[in-house]
Design a protein around this motif. Structure first.
Motif, PDB file in Angstrom:
ATOM      1  N   VAL A  30       1.050  -1.451   0.005  1.00 50.71           N
ATOM      2  CA  VAL A  30       0.045   0.012  -0.028  1.00 50.71           C
ATOM      3  C   VAL A  30       0.826   1.285  -0.008  1.00 50.71           C
ATOM      4  N   ARG A  31       0.551   2.195  -0.864  1.00 48.93           N
ATOM      5  CA  ARG A  31       1.447   3.371  -0.886  1.00 48.93           C
ATOM      6  C   ARG A  31       0.513   4.606  -0.461  1.00 48.93           C
ATOM      7  N   GLU A  32       0.800   5.261   0.409  1.00 48.93           N
ATOM      8  CA  GLU A  32       0.229   6.509   0.994  1.00 48.93           C
ATOM      9  C   GLU A  32       1.064   7.776   0.898  1.00 48.93           C
ATOM     10  N   VAL A  33       0.418   8.784   0.346  1.00 49.87           N
ATOM     11  CA  VAL A  33       0.999   9.894   0.108  1.00 49.87           C
ATOM     12  C   VAL A  33       0.676  10.672   1.443  1.00 49.87           C
ATOM     13  N   GLU A  38       7.601  12.859   9.461  1.00 52.05           N
ATOM     14  CA  GLU A  38       7.459  12.928  11.025  1.00 52.05           C
ATOM     15  C   GLU A  38       6.854  11.774  11.629  1.00 52.05           C
ATOM     16  N   SER A  39       7.370  11.121  12.616  1.00 53.22           N
ATOM     17  CA  SER A  39       6.868   9.713  13.331  1.00 53.22           C
ATOM     18  C   SER A  39       5.319   9.699  13.646  1.00 53.22           C
ATOM     19  N   ASP A  40       4.783  10.894  14.056  1.00 57.69           N
ATOM     20  CA  ASP A  40       3.214  10.672  14.149  1.00 57.69           C
ATOM     21  C   ASP A  40       2.665  10.620  12.667  1.00 57.69           C
ATOM     22  N   VAL A  41       3.182  11.291  12.013  1.00 59.32           N
ATOM     23  CA  VAL A  41       2.389  11.242  10.483  1.00 59.32           C
ATOM     24  C   VAL A  41       2.579  10.004   9.924  1.00 59.32           C
ATOM     25  N   ARG A  42       3.694   9.432  10.010  1.00 56.91           N
ATOM     26  CA  ARG A  42       4.205   7.990   9.617  1.00 56.91           C
ATOM     27  C   ARG A  42       3.311   6.976  10.412  1.00 56.91           C
ATOM     28  N   ASP A  43       3.050   7.234  11.801  1.00 57.91           N
ATOM     29  CA  ASP A  43       2.046   6.109  12.315  1.00 57.91           C
ATOM     30  C   ASP A  43       0.649   6.120  11.729  1.00 57.91           C
ATOM     31  N   ALA A  44       0.322   7.225  11.615  1.00 52.63           N
ATOM     32  CA  ALA A  44      -1.079   7.688  10.909  1.00 52.63           C
ATOM     33  C   ALA A  44      -1.136   6.883   9.852  1.00 52.63           C
ATOM     34  N   GLY A  45      -0.062   7.186   8.899  1.00 49.56           N
ATOM     35  CA  GLY A  45       0.056   6.441   7.533  1.00 49.56           C
ATOM     36  C   GLY A  45       0.052   5.075   7.666  1.00 49.56           C
ATOM     37  N   LEU A  46       0.646   4.449   8.391  1.00 48.99           N
ATOM     38  CA  LEU A  46       0.637   3.048   8.817  1.00 48.99           C
ATOM     39  C   LEU A  46      -0.771   2.424   8.924  1.00 48.99           C
ATOM     40  N   GLN A  47      -1.575   3.284   9.691  1.00 51.46           N
ATOM     41  CA  GLN A  47      -2.859   2.875  10.295  1.00 51.46           C
ATOM     42  C   GLN A  47      -3.929   2.766   8.845  1.00 51.46           C
ATOM     43  N   GLN A  48      -3.770   3.965   8.067  1.00 54.71           N
ATOM     44  CA  GLN A  48      -4.356   4.109   7.112  1.00 54.71           C
ATOM     45  C   GLN A  48      -3.931   3.113   6.211  1.00 54.71           C
ATOM     46  N   ALA A  49      -2.969   2.754   5.851  1.00 50.39           N
ATOM     47  CA  ALA A  49      -2.503   1.617   5.006  1.00 50.39           C
ATOM     48  C   ALA A  49      -3.290   0.292   5.308  1.00 50.39           C
ATOM     49  N   PHE A  50      -3.198   0.254   6.680  1.00 47.68           N
ATOM     50  CA  PHE A  50      -3.893  -1.152   7.046  1.00 47.68           C
ATOM     51  C   PHE A  50      -5.428  -1.085   6.791  1.00 47.68           C
ATOM     52  N   VAL A  51      -6.208   0.101   6.787  1.00 47.94           N
ATOM     53  CA  VAL A  51      -7.535   0.484   6.582  1.00 47.94           C
ATOM     54  C   VAL A  51      -7.843  -0.014   5.137  1.00 47.94           C
TER      55      VAL A  51
END
Length: 351
Positions: A30-33, A38-51
């Motif tokens: 999964v590719r998320e733009v 930043e670490s908090d942005v990255r963590d949110a991106g990982l969660q969105q990738a899972f969704v």
């Protein structure tokens, strides 16, 4: 018989090296733009990738909210094999086995990697007139990325003279010919998207045909990228309703397919994989698997390989009729699908 099955399994191990071209490439990537690294942005991106992955695999936008997936929804890193960046695009690679194990603990439908290829006719009607977004144009990459994001294998028409003659000024009125273009492009389904301007927004009305079945939907978004993503999100859901499989649903069925050469054998193994198919028999005339499924779901899946259900071979029907006549307790006429000694119905298919 076990020797034949073993030989077939060995042959598959070689053939699949060169015949592994599944319709969906990178299903578990999964590719998320993101706005930054930043670490908090990255963590949110990982969660969105899972969704996003959960919708890809189930066709349900809220699949990640399932109670059995709560720990992964909060922190999916246990399911991730690696991640990295291309600029501010976060690229997340999920481990297929771990994801499958997590899904198996839910009652969610599951949609495998063998998916119908959708030929997408995307027409834009704006101040510049009507135009077709065709293969090779700069806009094609954006459409392909949106389709990939939701796990929809997509092809675009070439946009040559033959294609331009199909769309005219009112493509929907010529939908029969557009649907017929699936053969030219070796597609399983055809989608027509008519994009227009609606005030400050972009509006897309889409029509999806699989055989004689039609589905449709409408999307309104502020930007082109959002519009494309929203369309393919809806198409993902529509296709999954037809092709995703509920684990354990249905009855025990024996699937006997005639005219199976090695290439077709490999194709069948892939098509039947979502049903956890067990190979039972291989002969010069046919191959047989046992699955648990509904009959309609099985037919729909095998239609992707252009297989059609057949009546039971005459010898099978006559044998069944003789046995029925010998047993006065059996009064029903022979059916197209018979039962094996294990009690499972036998369904017959061929090309």
């Amino acid at each position: 018989m076990r020797f034949i099955i073993a030989i077939a399994a060995v042959l598959i191990s070689f053939v699949t090296i060169t015949a592994q071209a599944a319709p969906v490439v990178g299903l578990y990537q999964v590719r998320e733009v993101l706005e930054s690294q930043e670490s908090d942005v990255r963590d949110a991106g990982l969660q969105q990738a899972f969704v996003t992955l959960m919708q890809r695999l189930t066709g349900q936008a809220d699949a990640a909210q399932a109670a059995q997936l709560a720990e992964y929804n909060a922190d999916p890193q246990a399911l991730i094999s690696r991640y990295g960046y291309e600029g501010n695009t976060l690229i997340v690679n999920f481990d297929p086995q771990s994801v499958q194990a997590a899904l198996d603990r839910t009652d969610l439908p599951q949609w495998g990697s063998n998916r119908p290829v959708v030929l997408t006719w995307w027409l834009v009607d704006d101040l510049n007139g009507q135009r077709l977004l065709s293969d090779g144009q700069p806009s094609a990459q954006s459409l392909a990325s949106a389709a990939q994001y939701y796990g929809v294998p997509t092809r675009l028409p070439l946009g040559d003279l033959a294609d331009q003659m199909l769309i005219g000024r009112d493509a929907l009125s010529n939908s029969q010919d557009i649907r017929g273009s699936a053969e030219r492009y070796s597609a399983d389904a055809v989608m027509l998207v008519q994009q227009t301007i609606d005030g400050d927004a972009l509006l897309a009305q889409w029509y999806l045909w699989i055989g004689d079945e039609e589905q449709q939907g409408q999307v309104s978004e502020a930007s082109q990228a959002a519009l494309e993503h929203h369309v393919f999100a809806q198409v993902n859901q529509s296709l999954a309703q037809r092709f995703a499989i509920m684990p354990g649903q249905g009855e025990l069925l024996n699937v006997r397919v005639a005219g199976v050469d090695l290439e077709r054998f490999v194709l069948l193994e892939r098509l039947l994989e979502p049903f956890a198919a067990q190979l039972q028999e291989v002969s010069q005339d046919h191959a047989q698997w046992q699955v648990r499924s509904t009959v309609e779901q099985l037919k729909t899946q095998l239609a992707l390989g252009h297989l059609q259900e057949q009546a039971a071979p005459l010898a099978q029907v006559e044998t069944y009729a003789d046995a029925s006549a010998a047993d006065s307790s059996i009064s029903s006429a022979p059916h197209e699908s018979q039962a094996n000694s294990d009690g499972a119905r036998v369904l017959y298919f061929s090309w």
